[in-house]
Design an enzyme around this catalytic site. Sequence first.
Site, PDB file in Angstrom:
ATOM      1  CB  THR A  14      -0.769  -0.230   1.057  1.00  0.00           C
ATOM      2  OG1 THR A  14      -1.700  -1.251   1.011  1.00  0.00           O
ATOM      3  CG2 THR A  14      -1.528   1.073   1.742  1.00  0.00           C
ATOM      4  CB  SER A  61      -5.641  -2.054   8.365  1.00  0.00           C
ATOM      5  OG  SER A  61      -5.843  -3.146   8.752  1.00  0.00           O
ATOM      6  N   GLY A 111       1.405  -1.511   4.939  1.00  0.00           N
ATOM      7  CA  GLY A 111       1.692  -2.469   5.981  1.00  0.00           C
ATOM      8  C   GLY A 111       0.673  -3.217   6.377  1.00  0.00           C
ATOM      9  N   GLY A 112      -0.608  -3.267   5.652  1.00  0.00           N
ATOM     10  CA  GLY A 112      -1.884  -3.981   6.008  1.00  0.00           C
ATOM     11  C   GLY A 112      -2.079  -3.873   7.397  1.00  0.00           C
TER      12      GLY A 112
HETATM   13  N1  GLY Z   1      -5.233  -3.658   1.768  1.00  0.00           N
HETATM   14  C1  GLY Z   1      -4.782  -3.255   2.890  1.00  0.00           C
HETATM   15  C2  GLY Z   1      -5.615  -2.621   3.698  1.00  0.00           C
HETATM   16  O1  GLY Z   1      -6.462  -1.920   3.167  1.00  0.00           O
HETATM   17  O2  GLY Z   1      -5.610  -2.580   4.979  1.00  0.00           O
END
Ligand code: GLY
Length: 579
Positions: free
Chosen positions: A390, A462, A482-483
Amino acid sequence: MKFISYLPILVLLFVLITFNACKESTPTVDIVADVTPIFDLQKQVVSDSAMVVSAHPLATAAGVEILKKGGNAVDAMVAVHFALAVAYPRAGNLGGGGFMIYRDKKGLSNTLDFREMAPSTAHKNMYLDAEGEIIDSLSLTGHLASGVPGSVEGMYVAHQKYGKLPWKVLLQPAIDLAQNGIKVTAREVAAYNEHMWLFKKFNPHENAFVKEVAWKKGDRLVQKDLAEVLKRIQQEGRAGFYEGKTADLIVQEMQKTKGIISHQDLKNYTAVWRAPIQFDYKGYTIISMPPPSSGGICLAELFNMVEPYPMEKWGFQSAKSIHLFTEAARRAYADRTEHLGDIDFYPIPVETLSSQAYADMRMQTYVDSIATPSDRISHGNPYPKESEQTTHYCVVDAEGNAISVTTTINSNFGSKVIVEGGGFFMNNEMDDFSSKPGVPNQFGLLGNEANAIAPHKRMLSSMTPTIVEKDSAFFMAVGSPGGSKIITTVFQVVTNVIDYKLPLKDAVHQPRFHFQWLPDLLYHEEGAFSDALLTELKAMGHTPKSRDAIGQVEAILRLPNGQLEGVSDIRGDDDAQGL
Ligand code: GLY
């Protein structure tokens, strides 16, 4: 003497090796072979008026170019976003989505949700086989993994509401980069080469990323198809993506295998303005993203849970403060799993979850110096009765308007599908839904009914773009990829500044750690914790585990003398530029 003169190079090599050993998609060998940088990256800059910080120097430069033309923060945001889609395709995107936090010069805040949406024919069990088991990788790679992209709409409506310069001007830097080509850095080369087999598997058609020979640092990436899409967006606005030729290309791509995004899904996509999550922490006001992001609520829970404790006295990355953080994160992530999803589809007790009273109640079982096993912590009851690529960028303009944007296609290069004729990667955001209760997604995150798949629903995120105010004035803009680790990364950078009084550079560059309830493991960057600290944490009942890099932060801070300090992370090709 010789050793002394080579010392800076040796130090640089050490830093590069350390941090790239940390990145799952970056083999160290490419970096070690040639350390001459492609770009002169600035990791810390102080400026008198405006600042742009992003994950790629060409995107940062695009933002600065627009500011120099008289554009405001939102204009620069649009230019940075589209330039990242060209220069940083692992996460920058047209085929993804994100969240924007905006705080204007007068102190008014707003957020824009341009998160992807499930297509109209999506359904709860779409990734399960006849036995009700998850079909491996179906939500992660290939055509069925994509939600309806929100980025172009997000940029368009944000510009319509707050932009100053003409839309067409803002697209030009990205078009030039795509058309003329860019030199690829060692990190990008490593990522392209590592993913080459997947690019080939999902894209039998000719495209800019698949080559007969491996990519080499300094090769030129030219994206002609992408340039044409960007020109259509430049000329036609949102219709240049969601309708007409680009929409046809997306739908044709989807129909090659199992994709379900239709013309109607694209045409109907909407971005949503939402009231921010706002809360106080030690005299500062923290402004962050509401659901469908879990970021704001989890951040509020974390800060509320730690506020009563003297972390400053305990010290930066002391066993006591790491223990407190871990116990707070254990409770906040258990709540994420149970309670959070798309608020347009599922009632979320936002105010209660974000309140001090709720945090106090959740911390009643907190025991100083003894870890609570995660199987003894469940979600709280807030009623009366949650590749990690991201990317984040921040802009502050000369007038004092600030933006903090996190955007993603989820994993590195999303679903790995490149729209034929369009040249951009589609997201694999559908994996952020809970495909089956109790089965973790790629980030090890669990979810229940609140985050089950439904048509038009947005998957829980997140992403935590954040702005901090002090004395009602802009203080800081911050965010990270970082998810699941985004929330804890943002938390640490803010506490590093507010509680531990670290200079912004250290607050961003120092090693980080992460905890998310399940798995019951206290992750820390390689070498972050000393042997003595590890022994102390284990004695408290924690299970530390070293891992690769946690987050990749961009941040802007207002200094006491009114100047702006921009800091970009050393964990990537990130770059800060001021003017
Ligand atoms: N794809 C990661 C997030 O949106 O948390």
